[in-house]
Design an enzyme around this catalytic site. Structure first.
Site, PDB file in Angstrom:
ATOM      1  N   ASP A 165      -0.038   9.236   0.330  1.00 20.69           N
ATOM      2  CA  ASP A 165       0.544  10.549  -0.006  1.00 20.69           C
ATOM      3  C   ASP A 165       2.042  10.577  -0.349  1.00 20.69           C
ATOM      4  O   ASP A 165       2.840   9.926   0.317  1.00 20.69           O
ATOM      5  CB  ASP A 165       0.410  11.516   1.186  1.00 20.69           C
ATOM      6  CG  ASP A 165      -0.920  11.475   1.850  1.00 20.69           C
ATOM      7  OD1 ASP A 165      -1.842  10.841   1.334  1.00 20.69           O
ATOM      8  OD2 ASP A 165      -1.050  12.095   2.925  1.00 20.69           O
ATOM      9  N   TRP A 172       0.811  -1.232   0.000  1.00 22.16           N
ATOM     10  CA  TRP A 172       0.000   0.000   0.000  1.00 22.16           C
ATOM     11  C   TRP A 172       0.845   1.283   0.000  1.00 22.16           C
ATOM     12  O   TRP A 172       1.808   1.393   0.776  1.00 22.16           O
ATOM     13  CB  TRP A 172      -0.884   0.011   1.247  1.00 22.16           C
ATOM     14  CG  TRP A 172      -1.489   1.353   1.520  1.00 22.16           C
ATOM     15  CD1 TRP A 172      -0.957   2.361   2.286  1.00 22.16           C
ATOM     16  CD2 TRP A 172      -2.729   1.853   1.024  1.00 22.16           C
ATOM     17  NE1 TRP A 172      -1.802   3.450   2.291  1.00 22.16           N
ATOM     18  CE2 TRP A 172      -2.898   3.162   1.528  1.00 22.16           C
ATOM     19  CE3 TRP A 172      -3.726   1.310   0.189  1.00 22.16           C
ATOM     20  CZ2 TRP A 172      -4.021   3.945   1.235  1.00 22.16           C
ATOM     21  CZ3 TRP A 172      -4.839   2.093  -0.089  1.00 22.16           C
ATOM     22  CH2 TRP A 172      -4.972   3.397   0.434  1.00 22.16           C
ATOM     23  N   GLU A 224      -6.052  18.694   4.907  1.00 25.67           N
ATOM     24  CA  GLU A 224      -4.862  17.858   5.016  1.00 25.67           C
ATOM     25  C   GLU A 224      -3.789  18.354   4.039  1.00 25.67           C
ATOM     26  O   GLU A 224      -4.085  19.071   3.084  1.00 25.67           O
ATOM     27  CB  GLU A 224      -5.201  16.394   4.657  1.00 25.67           C
ATOM     28  CG  GLU A 224      -6.248  15.772   5.579  1.00 25.67           C
ATOM     29  CD  GLU A 224      -6.528  14.296   5.307  1.00 25.67           C
ATOM     30  OE1 GLU A 224      -6.557  13.535   6.282  1.00 25.67           O
ATOM     31  OE2 GLU A 224      -6.726  13.906   4.148  1.00 25.67           O
TER      32      GLU A 224
HETATM   33  C1  FRU Z   1      -3.922  12.284   3.661  1.00 30.05           C
HETATM   34  C2  FRU Z   1      -3.629  11.713   5.035  1.00 30.05           C
HETATM   35  C3  FRU Z   1      -2.770  12.673   5.811  1.00 30.05           C
HETATM   36  C4  FRU Z   1      -2.065  11.779   6.786  1.00 30.05           C
HETATM   37  C5  FRU Z   1      -1.840  10.542   5.961  1.00 30.05           C
HETATM   38  C6  FRU Z   1      -1.863   9.277   6.736  1.00 30.05           C
HETATM   39  O1  FRU Z   1      -4.187  11.342   2.684  1.00 30.05           O
HETATM   40  O2  FRU Z   1      -4.838  11.420   5.703  1.00 30.05           O
HETATM   41  O3  FRU Z   1      -3.484  13.712   6.413  1.00 30.05           O
HETATM   42  O4  FRU Z   1      -0.870  12.317   7.269  1.00 30.05           O
HETATM   43  O5  FRU Z   1      -2.853  10.519   4.976  1.00 30.05           O
HETATM   44  O6  FRU Z   1      -1.471   8.197   5.954  1.00 30.05           O
END
Ligand code: FRU
Length: 483
Positions: free
Chosen positions: A22, A19, A195
């Site tokens: 980001d 998997w 985010e």
């Molecule tokens: C965005 C998010 C971020 C966080 C990460 C966790 O896609 O939710 O805010 O740091 O993914 O995997």
């Protein structure tokens, strides 16, 4: 892996297996672009987050490296960024320079900011012993630090997502941080938590004027449904972001369903001068279910971001594929002007390899033009359709059979055409699992995953409600970045 599994991208970055979400820690240092990413090494679903790592000299052909950061006592390693500490402001580099990463330590909803540094060009990382550098101030969603150097105030700036706002902190050494201000109440989209913010200054093309771009992702309620990105334009003085008045309520980054958590590279040299970002090519609505194996998720292509003043007088964000993509051209797919009619006709055979196709049409009198991709002549329904009229461009993957794995995946996404001009141009970048559309030289973009049938010959087919509509078609076949 041989990168030949169904839907395995040949142009876009993917982890070999497991998997990914980001992009993180994007930085250029000593001849290498670094891409870190949210990674779960033990499964194909989101789980205990690590930072995976890859390096590249051209942002397209990547070399996988071992995991950079693993969970610890403070929790998982959530998203964050990296910078070059050129003058050893942190004291980590014995008077020299090196990479510093800022990330969120996440113990469930208890989220704090931590740092780590590398003495060997990102190959290994030492977590700072005084972590967290920003403890949780009793805010539930408090994460995704993006750090930049602000020359006028000679300070490091951190922009951080906090609930449905962003917060700015400043520092002189990357270790001690002072809260400066917040931004977001009463402006922008608020359908979900904010985010992965990003902040940078850009020159408006052909002027001396500069603007600050604040990019912020939103977990739900984006333009195409689910997660997506918005941006704000304004001024930033090192402490506070002040938004320019805008005619639109929300400025969307991309009109497709699959462009999230955008991050730009830090420290691209001034002689180059580009601002380049890329995004996670998925959507939280169905990211955990997209039927690929043994990996899940890809990154978008890197895009050069710029600002342009449009004919209407407003400043607009422009995104274009980085020019390095041209170095992957193997041969010409097509270079001719064709005529489309109401009756569909084959424009060309669709290559199995990734390709770029540029369509250019006269917009005067334009009614509706339809292009279908992944069109198999024995099963007309199995196609991705792209429709263009004077007002908008749409991309529809609803009819593609393999779209049915999740209720939110079959979708039609729509981007407005903003400027009144003589021509509409569409640039399509088609890989085995995605189609990125750049409208009018990047004034609008639309990024969508696609899950076509496997081992089928496909054609690109077109039709037009105008008779004998002339369409300039210029296409190139690209080589795989993994060979
Ligand atoms: C965005 C998010 C971020 C966080 C990460 C966790 O896609 O939710 O805010 O740091 O993914 O995997």
């Amino acid at each position: 892996t041989n990168y030949e599994e169904p839907y395995r991208p040949h142009l876009h970055f993917t982890p070999e297996s497991q998997w990914m979400n980001d992009p993180n820690g994007m930085v250029y240092y000593e001849g290498e672009y670094h891409l870190f990413y949210q990674y779960h090494p033990d499964g194909k679903e989101w789980g205990p987050m690590h930072w995976g790592h890859a390096v590249s000299e051209d942002m397209l052909q990547w070399k996988h490296l071992p995991i950079a950061l693993e969970p610890d006592d403070l929790g998982m390693i959530f998203s964050g960024s990296a910078v070059v500490d050129w003058h050893d402001s942190s004291g980590f580099f014995g008077g020299g320079h090196g990479l510093v990463a800022m990330y969120t330590s996440a113990d469930g909803d208890f989220q704090q900011q931590s740092i780590a540094y590398s003495l060997d060009k990102g190959r290994s990382w030492i977590k700072y012993e005084g972590n967290p550098v920003i403890p949780n101030p009793v805010i539930k969603d408090f994460r995704d630090p993006k750090v930049l150097w602000h020359e006028p105030s000679k300070k490091w700036i951190m922009v951080l997502a906090a609930g449905q706002e962003v917060m700015f902190y400043t520092s002189s050494n990357l270790i001690e941080w002072t809260y400066a201000s917040r931004f977001g109440e009463g402006t922008g989209a608020h359908g979900g938590v904010w985010e992965c913010p990003d902040l940078f200054e850009l020159q408006v093309r052909d002027t001396d004027e500069t603007k600050w771009v604040l990019q912020v992702d939103i977990g739900e309620g984006a333009i195409a449904g689910g997660s997506g990105g918005q941006y704000f334009l304004g001024e930033f003085d090192g402490e506070q972001f002040v938004e320019d008045p805008s005619a639109e309520d929300v400025l969307w980054v991309d009109y497709g369903k699959d462009f999230y958590a955008t991050q730009s590279f830090s420290d691209i040299p001034a002689q180059d001068g580009r601002r380049i970002w890329l995004a996670w090519m998925s959507n939280w609505q169905y990211a955990n279910q997209v039927p690929t194996d043994p990996w899940r998720s890809a990154m978008s292509l890197p895009r050069e971001v710029s600002l342009k003043r449009t004919v209407r007088g407003n400043v607009k964000l422009i995104q274009q594929p980085i020019r390095e993509v041209n170095d992957l051209i193997m041969n010409t797919l097509m270079d001719e002007t064709i005529k489309l009619n109401k009756e569909s006709s084959v424009i060309c055979k669709q290559p199995e390899r990734p390709f770029i196709m540029n369509f250019k049409l006269k917009s005067e009198e334009l009614k509706k033009v339809t292009f279908s991709l992944f069109h198999s002549l024995n099963d007309q329904k199995e196609a991705l359709t792209i429709e263009v009229d004077r007002k908008e461009v749409s991309v529809n993957r609803k009819e593609m059979k393999h779209s049915q794995f999740h209720a939110d995946f079959p979708a039609e996404t729509i981007a407005p055409i903003e400027s009144e001009r003589e021509w509409v141009t569409l640039q399509l970048i088609v890989d085995r699992g995605s189609v990125e559309v750049f409208v009018n030289d990047g004034e609008q973009t639309m990024t969508n995953l696609v899950l076509p049938k496997q081992n089928q010959p496909f054609s690109i087919v077109g039709s037009s409600e105008n008779n004998e509509l002339e369409v300039e078609c210029k296409g190139h076949i690209l080589k795989s970045v993994w060979t």
